[in-house]
Design a protein around this motif. Sequence first.
Motif, mmCIF file in Angstrom:
data_model
loop_
_atom_site.group_PDB
_atom_site.id
_atom_site.type_symbol
_atom_site.label_atom_id
_atom_site.label_comp_id
_atom_site.label_asym_id
_atom_site.label_seq_id
_atom_site.Cartn_x
_atom_site.Cartn_y
_atom_site.Cartn_z
ATOM 1 N N HIS A 116 12.569 -45.749 55.684
ATOM 2 C CA HIS A 116 12.364 -44.534 56.480
ATOM 3 C C HIS A 116 10.901 -44.482 56.955
ATOM 4 C CE1 HIS A 116 11.928 -40.268 57.449
ATOM 5 N NE2 HIS A 116 13.243 -40.222 57.552
ATOM 6 N N PRO A 117 10.677 -44.142 58.236
ATOM 7 C CA PRO A 117 9.308 -44.187 58.771
ATOM 8 C C PRO A 117 8.323 -43.229 58.101
ATOM 9 C CG PRO A 117 10.837 -43.184 60.335
ATOM 10 C CD PRO A 117 11.665 -43.799 59.269
ATOM 11 N N MET A 118 8.832 -42.227 57.391
ATOM 12 C CA MET A 118 7.895 -41.307 56.745
ATOM 13 C C MET A 118 7.415 -41.818 55.380
ATOM 14 S SD MET A 118 6.956 -38.899 58.555
ATOM 15 C CE MET A 118 6.241 -37.698 57.434
ATOM 16 N N ILE A 119 8.058 -42.845 54.879
ATOM 17 C CA ILE A 119 7.745 -43.283 53.509
ATOM 18 C C ILE A 119 6.275 -43.650 53.346
ATOM 19 C CG2 ILE A 119 8.100 -45.160 51.845
ATOM 20 C CD1 ILE A 119 11.034 -45.007 52.361
ATOM 21 N N TRP A 120 5.766 -44.429 54.290
ATOM 22 C CA TRP A 120 4.371 -44.852 54.119
ATOM 23 C C TRP A 120 3.415 -43.674 54.220
ATOM 24 C CZ3 TRP A 120 0.133 -44.734 57.387
ATOM 25 C CH2 TRP A 120 0.374 -44.387 58.716
ATOM 26 N N VAL A 121 3.740 -42.736 55.113
ATOM 27 C CA VAL A 121 2.859 -41.573 55.286
ATOM 28 C C VAL A 121 2.787 -40.769 53.992
ATOM 29 C CG1 VAL A 121 2.450 -39.460 56.585
ATOM 30 C CG2 VAL A 121 3.463 -41.444 57.726
ATOM 31 N N ILE A 122 3.957 -40.452 53.463
ATOM 32 C CA ILE A 122 3.995 -39.652 52.234
ATOM 33 C C ILE A 122 3.297 -40.399 51.103
ATOM 34 C CG2 ILE A 122 5.516 -38.611 50.505
ATOM 35 C CD1 ILE A 122 7.570 -38.196 52.744
ATOM 36 N N THR A 123 3.540 -41.713 51.034
ATOM 37 C CA THR A 123 2.934 -42.513 49.968
ATOM 38 C C THR A 123 1.409 -42.470 50.026
ATOM 39 O OG1 THR A 123 4.828 -43.998 50.019
ATOM 40 C CG2 THR A 123 2.843 -44.807 48.945
ATOM 41 N N VAL A 124 0.886 -42.638 51.239
ATOM 42 C CA VAL A 124 -0.580 -42.619 51.384
ATOM 43 C C VAL A 124 -1.127 -41.253 50.983
ATOM 44 C CG1 VAL A 124 -2.464 -42.682 53.047
ATOM 45 C CG2 VAL A 124 -0.686 -44.436 53.123
ATOM 46 N N ILE A 125 -0.462 -40.197 51.432
ATOM 47 C CA ILE A 125 -0.933 -38.849 51.090
ATOM 48 C C ILE A 125 -0.896 -38.646 49.575
ATOM 49 C CG2 ILE A 125 -0.402 -36.393 51.286
ATOM 50 C CD1 ILE A 125 0.588 -36.958 54.133
ATOM 51 N N VAL A 126 0.202 -39.056 48.960
ATOM 52 C CA VAL A 126 0.316 -38.930 47.503
ATOM 53 C C VAL A 126 -0.831 -39.678 46.819
ATOM 54 C CG1 VAL A 126 1.665 -39.705 45.507
ATOM 55 C CG2 VAL A 126 2.793 -38.524 47.391
ATOM 56 N N GLY A 127 -1.078 -40.911 47.267
ATOM 57 C CA GLY A 127 -2.127 -41.725 46.634
ATOM 58 C C GLY A 127 -3.501 -41.091 46.753
ATOM 59 N N VAL A 128 -3.834 -40.647 47.957
ATOM 60 C CA VAL A 128 -5.176 -40.099 48.169
ATOM 61 C C VAL A 128 -5.332 -38.771 47.411
ATOM 62 C CG1 VAL A 128 -6.792 -39.221 49.889
ATOM 63 C CG2 VAL A 128 -5.464 -41.278 50.365
ATOM 64 N N LEU A 129 -4.302 -37.944 47.467
ATOM 65 C CA LEU A 129 -4.365 -36.676 46.729
ATOM 66 C C LEU A 129 -4.492 -36.911 45.233
ATOM 67 C CD1 LEU A 129 -1.842 -34.125 48.273
ATOM 68 C CD2 LEU A 129 -4.345 -34.061 48.215
ATOM 69 N N PHE A 130 -3.710 -37.848 44.764
ATOM 70 C CA PHE A 130 -3.706 -38.158 43.349
ATOM 71 C C PHE A 130 -5.090 -38.635 42.893
ATOM 72 C CE2 PHE A 130 -2.652 -40.762 39.678
ATOM 73 C CZ PHE A 130 -1.820 -39.906 38.989
ATOM 74 N N GLY A 131 -5.649 -39.578 43.651
ATOM 75 C CA GLY A 131 -6.996 -40.066 43.327
ATOM 76 C C GLY A 131 -8.002 -38.929 43.341
ATOM 77 N N THR A 132 -7.902 -38.067 44.356
ATOM 78 C CA THR A 132 -8.836 -36.950 44.474
ATOM 79 C C THR A 132 -8.733 -36.023 43.274
ATOM 80 O OG1 THR A 132 -8.516 -37.053 46.859
ATOM 81 C CG2 THR A 132 -9.613 -35.094 45.993
ATOM 82 N N MET A 133 -7.493 -35.757 42.855
ATOM 83 C CA MET A 133 -7.316 -34.830 41.741
ATOM 84 C C MET A 133 -7.886 -35.393 40.442
ATOM 85 S SD MET A 133 -3.697 -33.166 42.730
ATOM 86 C CE MET A 133 -2.976 -33.646 41.189
ATOM 87 N N ILE A 134 -7.622 -36.665 40.202
ATOM 88 C CA ILE A 134 -8.168 -37.257 38.975
ATOM 89 C C ILE A 134 -9.697 -37.292 39.043
ATOM 90 C CG2 ILE A 134 -8.340 -39.378 37.625
ATOM 91 C CD1 ILE A 134 -5.449 -39.818 37.992
ATOM 92 N N GLY A 135 -10.223 -37.635 40.219
ATOM 93 C CA GLY A 135 -11.674 -37.628 40.383
ATOM 94 C C GLY A 135 -12.239 -36.242 40.125
#
Lengths: 434, 271
Positions: A116-135
Amino acid sequence: MSEEKTEYKESAMVRFLRATEVDTRLLGMIGALVLIWLGFHFYGHFVNGYGAFLTPRNLWNLSVQTSSIAVMATGMVLVIVTRHIDLSVGSLLGFTAMIMGVTQVWVLPQFLGLGHPMIWVITVIVGVLFGTMIGAFQGFLIAYLSIPAFIVTLGGLLIWRGASYLVARGETIAPVDQTFSLIGGGPYGTIGATGSWILGGVVCAGILFMLYNGRKQRLRFGFPTRPMWAECLIGGVGMFVVLGAVMVMNAYPWPKGIVKRYAASNNIEIPEGGLFISHGFAIPILVAIAVGIAMTFLATRTRFGRYVFAIGGNPEAAELAGINTKKMTMLIFALMGGLTGIAAVIASARLKSATLALGQFDELYVIAAAVIGGTSFAGGIGTIYGAILGALVMQSLQSGMVLIGFDAAIQQMVVGGVLVLAVFLDNLYRRNSA
Amino acid sequence: MENTAANTSGNPNASATPLVQMKDISISFGGIHAVEKASCELYPGEVVGLLGHNGAGKSTLIKILSGAYTRDSGTIYVDGEEATITNPRHAKEYGIETIYQTLALADNVDAAANLYLGRELLTRWGTLDDAAMEAETRKVMNRLNPNFTRFKDPVKQLSGGQRQSVAIARAIHFNARILIMDEPTAALGPQETEQVGQLIHQLKDDGIGIFLISHDIHDVFDLADRVVVMKNGAVVGEASTKDVTKDEVLGMIILGKCPAGATRGPGALDD
Ligand SMILES: Nc1ncnc2c1ncn2[C@@H]1O[C@H](COP(=O)(O)OP(=O)(O)OP(=O)(O)O)[C@@H](O)[C@H]1O
Ligand SMILES: [Mg+2]
């Protein structure tokens, strides 16, 4: 080096440096880089009979390999400038990559369907948000609970590596989403010859605009400006480097097999001498360049950046000036986490999978890049472009040694030695110029 | 009780509300009572010299006013109303500006960046307007120290006096109503000290209240309307400079004795 002391008999070099306002340490770093590149190339040329370093193929690979370290190094500059350290970035990269792997391989396809074309978008957002939160969480512990950054992030180094094992019990998660993998480069993850020329043109226009705007600003307040020839020289060298990079990237063609498959699927006739399809700039480099520009802007043109440097110069003074230093510390670590998330996107996309070892020892390379790039552990000093160049130096050493066939043990020792030497040279430089 | 001091001080504004009133301020660090039950007030257009030997608690007391330290007990009134000052931002909101004894400069950035630290001028895009800040800084510094030309250098590379000029410029540039100067001339040459003296007169005429802190009576006696003397964290007494001699004030500083012309504080020794 020291412009003050030699004022009475200014050499041509000093006059040149003053007119162009080029910082000598930037020149030094570029000089070191050129030496390393030529050294590896000619070592290969004379000893192995083939100089493989200064080839489009190697330089292209080098640029891709540098991206993820460079992205994190820009954040590490701010961390070290404020007299902190982040040892957790390598583990956090691994953990974030693992979370993104699970998101796009195990979770999202169930709801959206595979590819699905949204998969990469959601994945990137999840990754960046996740990193930000842990930071941000680590930053919170450092700023508000006054636990030294060294300890918090040393804990993080162990905790996040352990956590990424728990996520998938040590399994490698693959394959990642097709579109997602383009962010890691590879033949399809590039912008091609035309795209690279357009990008080069835009960057050149940007250089000219910045020179023009800077001059206008200075004239507005009647401040001294650079002589016209110096402006032209800076613009000329800048554009030469940009367009040169475009030409090198475009000189590296797709491998034959990929060209054949591409031609077959697009019904293109392959001519007699073969079809030359350029790579051009890889997407991870574009990401790194965008991050570099954004971070330079943040560090030099915004209040946030001004506060980062003020805190590094004198934390007490910053606090007395009314800066909320605790909040700043937390934000800086959150930003570091977010950038680690972006680096995790690049690294796992390049590998097309999330593995347990991803990002191991990255913290050392990232810190080394920042330090080689002139970031001082005493605080208050460092530049984004320096860190990016530092990342390029580290990666050049690393892949240069692989190319000429040094084994891993020697590689580690050289990298370690270079780091110590770089800091020593930096101290010498500062003593002479301050 | 708290207004008797003002009434006897011969202050022209004696009937007005004090700009600042600090009442029974105490703070201790670990076991050290750095300041104990100290009280003093400051009226508009008045220069109060805060005197005392090294370690008497002067800097600590005014750091409580400027928000650098949070007091253990006591009350601060600004314009007669109780003020909450628990960090430097609060103090600035009340128009309290401070020249710290340590200068509190960020050494690695230039004069303009220090002058505007925490209050940067922004372009309409929200980015730092460095050119405008430098231009303003040139104006202010010109008034204070016309010999100052090193606008591009990090303040670390400046001389002690030049650094002090930057710290002074920062405190007076933002329309302070209450100015705290902690040993502002310690690093200045005679000419620059003279200039600061003139500046203080000028600010006084504008109705600004000034706390002038020193351990050396000669620095402040001629400039001050009143002196408050501290010893071992407590106020020995306060007096109008018209009612006491330099020697008597010296006695207050060194011996903690309160002369006839002064109002006794809790720190005064019995003779
Ligand atoms: N942050 C701190 N931690 C511990 N003790 C402190 C601190 N600040 C001040 N003190 C102590 O409080 C007392 C008063 O110090 P303060 O700096 O107020 O003196 P001062 O009157 O300004 O002296 P000087 O003339 O030397 O500037 C001293 O005994 C000092 O050691
Ligand atoms: Mg003091």
